[in-house]
Scaffold this motif. Structure first.
Motif, PDB file in Angstrom:
ATOM      1  N   UNK A 102       0.856  -1.193   0.000  1.00  0.00           N
ATOM      2  CA  UNK A 102       0.000   0.000   0.000  1.00  0.00           C
ATOM      3  C   UNK A 102       0.887   1.235   0.000  1.00  0.00           C
ATOM      4  N   UNK A 103       0.649   2.108  -0.950  1.00  0.00           N
ATOM      5  CA  UNK A 103       1.494   3.291  -1.141  1.00  0.00           C
ATOM      6  C   UNK A 103       0.611   4.529  -1.185  1.00  0.00           C
ATOM      7  N   UNK A 104       0.968   5.543  -0.424  1.00  0.00           N
ATOM      8  CA  UNK A 104       0.276   6.832  -0.473  1.00  0.00           C
ATOM      9  C   UNK A 104       1.280   7.893  -0.878  1.00  0.00           C
ATOM     10  N   UNK A 105       1.008   8.567  -1.995  1.00  0.00           N
ATOM     11  CA  UNK A 105       1.926   9.569  -2.527  1.00  0.00           C
ATOM     12  C   UNK A 105       1.249  10.937  -2.544  1.00  0.00           C
ATOM     13  N   UNK A 106       1.766  11.907  -1.771  1.00  0.00           N
ATOM     14  CA  UNK A 106       1.176  13.256  -1.772  1.00  0.00           C
ATOM     15  C   UNK A 106       1.282  13.903  -3.147  1.00  0.00           C
ATOM     16  N   UNK A 107       0.177  14.468  -3.610  1.00  0.00           N
ATOM     17  CA  UNK A 107       0.187  15.111  -4.913  1.00  0.00           C
ATOM     18  C   UNK A 107       1.188  16.246  -5.010  1.00  0.00           C
TER      19      UNK A 107
END
Length: 299
Positions: A102-107
Motif C-alpha cells: 500500500x502506497x500513499x503519494x502526496x500530490x
C-alpha cells in the motif's frame, strides 16, 4: 521484469508473482492507467498491489545463502519536480509470503511521469560470496516498474486556496495564475494557481478532478484554457522566447515551449508573435480549439 544485464544471478521468474497496481478513486479501485489526464497537485495517489514471494526460491536461484537478508521494497520517482523516495520496506523470511503493498503519494510531491518500482533487494553486505552472486547491500535481485503520465493536456503546477477578499484580486474572480521568475527558472517555483475559496463550484471541480462530473468538466475545461492563454501570453511577451532557445528540463521556458508546440504544431514562435500582435482574436480561437474548451476530455 527488467531486461538489463546484471553482473550477478537473479531469481527464477516464478519465484515472484505480482498483481497489478490498483488506484483508489473515491470509493472504487481501478487498474493504474498509463495516463491520468485530470490529475492535479491537490490530488494524492493511493496505490495497492498484491505480491507473493517464494523467499527460499529467490535465495536459492540467486545463489545466495539460506540466511541472507532480502527485502521487498517500493520506491518511486517523479520526473516533473525531479524527486524520488522509498514508499515501503519489508524484510522477507524463509518461506513463501504474500504481501499487499500500500502506497500513499502526496500530490504536492508529484508531477510529470510517475514511476513506481517494486523490487526485491539484498538487505545486507555479504562476504565470501562466489563470483556471479550479489553481495552488495541494495543489489536489485528482482524489479518491476509501472509508469503513469500525470501531465498531459493540462499544464500542472502547485495550487493554493485563499479568500480573494483578503487580497488585491477581484473578490469574485474564480482563480488567479501567478507567474514569476525567468524562463530559465524552475516551473514548480515560478507558477502558482490560486483558487478563490468563496467559489464552491470551482473548488468542487478541482477536488473532483480525478473523477469529474459533467459540470466539473465544464469548469475544468474553462480553467485549462485560461491557464494556457496566460502561460503563452507570458512567454510570447518575452523577447528571449524564440524558436532556437534551449531550456533546461523542468524550467518555465521548457514548460511554455512544450505548450507552444502542442498548441501551434508546425508553426514558428516568430510567426505566432506576429499573429498575436496583428490578429489576437485568431490567436485566442486557436487556443480554445487546442485546449478542448467545452469538449469531452479523453480519459
Amino acid at each position: 521484469m527488467s531486461r538489463h544485464a546484471f553482473p550477478y544471478r537473479r531469481p527464477a521468474r516464478d519465484a515472484v508473482t505480482a498483481g497489478p497496481w490498483l488506484l483508489a478513486v473515491e470509493n472504487e479501485e481501478v487498474s493504474l492507467p498509463g495516463f491520468l489526464p485530470d490529475w492535479d497537485y491537490q490530488l494524492d495517489l493511493a496505490l495497492r498491489r498484491p505480491v507473493a514471494v517464494d523467499a527460499a526460491a529467490v535465495r536459492a536461484t540467486s545463489g545466495l545463502p539460506d540466511g541472507a537478508r532480502i527485502a521487498l521494497v517500493v520506491v518511486w520517482s517523479a520526473s516533473g519536480p525531479n524527486v524520488s523516495g522509498r514508499a515501503t520496506y519489508t524484510e522477507l523470511g524463509a518461506e513463501t509470503e504474500s504481501h499487499t503493498l500500500a502506497v500513499h503519494l502526496p500530490g504536492s510531491d508529484l508531477g510529470g511521469t510517475l514511476s513506481v518500482h517494486t523490487r526485491i533487494v539484498l538487505a545486507e553486505h555479504l562476504d565470501n560470496t562466489v563470483p556471479g552472486v550479489a553481495h552488495r547491500a541494495g543489489s536489485i535481485l528482482w524489479s518491476e516498474t509501472s509508469t503513469v503520465r500525470l501531465q498531459g493536456d493540462a499544464v500542472q503546477f502547485p495550487m493554493a486556496v485563499i479568500d480573494f477578499r483578503d487580497t488585491a484580486f477581484p473578490d469574485d474572480a474564480p482563480w488567479h495564475l501567478q507567474i514569476g521568475g525567468s524562463l530559465d527558472g524552475a516551473a514548480m517555483g515560478a507558477l502558482l494557481l490560486l483558487l478563490n475559496e468563496t467559489n464552491q463550484r470551482v473548488l468542487a471541480a478541482f477536488r473532483n478532478a480525478a473523477k469529474p462530473t459533467e459540470a466539473d468538466r465544464l469548469v475544468l475545461s474553462t480553467a485549462y484554457t485560461d491557464i494556457a492563454v496566460r502561460l503563452l501570453l507570458h512567454a510570447l511577451q518575452h523577447h528571449d522566447f524564440i524558436d532556437d532557445a534551449e531550456y533546461t528540463e523542468g524550467s518555465l521556458g521548457a514548460t511554455c515551449a512544450d505548450l507552444f508546440q502542442r498548441t501551434f504544431s508546425g508553426r514558428s514562435i516568430a510567426d505566432v508573435k506576429l499573429e498575436l500582435a496583428g490578429n489576437p482574436g485568431m490567436f485566442l480561437s486557436t487556443l480554445q480549439s487546442d485546449s478542448g474548451l467545452f469538449q469531452e476530455r479523453g480519459r
